[in-house]
Design an enzyme around this catalytic site. Sequence first.
Site, PDB file in Angstrom:
ATOM      1  CB  SER A 261      -0.856   0.012   1.264  1.00 51.44           C
ATOM      2  OG  SER A 261      -0.002   0.065   2.391  1.00 51.44           O
ATOM      3  CE  LYS A 262       0.606   8.577  -0.960  1.00 51.04           C
ATOM      4  NZ  LYS A 262       1.559   8.786   0.087  1.00 51.04           N
ATOM      5  NE  ARG A 263      -0.921   3.426   7.338  1.00 48.61           N
ATOM      6  CZ  ARG A 263      -1.784   2.623   7.964  1.00 48.61           C
ATOM      7  NH1 ARG A 263      -3.057   2.664   7.677  1.00 48.61           N
ATOM      8  NH2 ARG A 263      -1.353   1.770   8.858  1.00 48.61           N
ATOM      9  CG  ASP A 266       4.003   7.198   2.025  1.00 45.82           C
ATOM     10  OD1 ASP A 266       4.598   7.185   0.927  1.00 45.82           O
ATOM     11  OD2 ASP A 266       2.907   7.770   2.212  1.00 45.82           O
TER      12      ASP A 266
END
Length: 504
Positions: A261-263, A266
């Site tokens: 996921s983007k999370r 990141d």
Amino acid sequence: MSVRVRFAPSPTGALHIGGIRTALYNYLFAKKHDGAFILRIEDTDQNRFVKGAESYIEQALDWAGITPDEGVSAGGDYGPYKQSERKERYKRFSDQLIADGKAYLAFDTPDELDAMRERLKEARVANPQYNAITRMQMRNSLTLSSDEVNELIAQGQPYVVRIKLPRNEDVRFKDLVRGWVVVNTATMDDKVLLKSDGMPTYHLANIVDDHQMEISHVIRGEEWLPSAPLHVLLYEYLGWEKPEFAHLPLLLKPDGNGKLSKRAADKLGFPIFPLNWTDPVTQELSKGFMEEGYLSDAFINFLALLGWNPGGEKELFRMEDLIQLFSLEKINKAGAKFDIEKAKWFNEQYLKSKSSKVLAEEFISLLDQPVDEKKAISIVESLKERVTFVKDMIEAGRFFFEAPQTYDEKTVRKKWNQLAVDKLNGFSDRLKDKDQIEKEEARELLMSYLAEDETPLGRVMPALRLALTGQAGGPDLMAIIEILGPTEVTNRIKKATDTIALND
Ligand code: GLU
């Protein structure tokens, strides 16, 4: 049958790396079979529309070298390629389904739907659905008389059109990645096909477009697998031949634990988008692979192998090789772990193979001071096997632009002694009168000088590197001498011998 495949993103934000992989596999498959790769923008859900997302998708594909044969910008005979421009095409098929008893009108309000779900929850139904059983307790054209239905329509009551699924029937289809998929309609929902504003849902628009655009193979992410049985039934109900399906494995977090996921990206500090993306609402900037310094061919090579492998040990494949080798049969069923270290490795491999002239252009653009092209090319040439990104050359090559301020302590301790200093001075004397020197000549000069009293190279080279770069390791020392030039080399030797304290 000619191969026609499509990549059908919704412009709801930046295209995630998984989306690019889907586009890539579609593209490779199309090119392999001399077919067409189509870019279709699925923007029926205006609530989720994000400004700039559509042009982002085009730019990202362009950077990656995944060029559509047909699409909004490319044009083609099957347009328009944007669903919002095809609105009037869908309703007639939902009308046809209603006429054939395969769909029905449903007038339930959101409150009524909520109440139905509550009731089912209380009755401990694990997965409340609008289906063959529950629909008989709701307000729809199956439970109301046709007079009542007409009356509601005349009053302007909002309604949706739902597919009418059989109560208990197996839907089967063969997925080219997963093999036979069998789903019983008892587990499925009477999905909405046409919304109350007359817009189609994804399901209806998607299959009408795939049919009208003569799509031969639907290659898309695994998250769409649960929708596939519904699509298969819709093809059947509309009397259309269905395309082949291939659902691609998920991209997983580096540890294999859950979806990438983007999370997660990141948190682990790597990009998930191909290009920089600034969220139009929050103004948050997410870095892209391009801006991080990835070369597009390295990115493509890395991405191609996330979920597919032609077999064998070889790992380096350019786009032409991938096209030749690609086959849906070699796609893995299991999710693919995303390993950013591998992406870096690919970048290193492609960086090495790029011409120094091309890399020098980027290097020059990143530098905060002017440098002549020839010097930049030589610097890049000396560093390109030692870095992951062109931007790393700025730091790795700082000594090409300024004399060292500090000297590696360990090398000072171990290698800086009277003999080394004497030899550096002697070498400096021999360089003094020269305007320039090539690396081969520098090597010969140093070797012949040290050979005079048989001083071993290893007693002098580390000290020389230390004087010129301040470091213990780095690129070919003779290339450094050539790039710095005799005057700078002698200056740096002088500075080092003046400032570094001697060891015994
Ligand atoms: N619009 C869908 C998406 O955003 C397309 C799914 C499909 O390929 O059928 O991914």
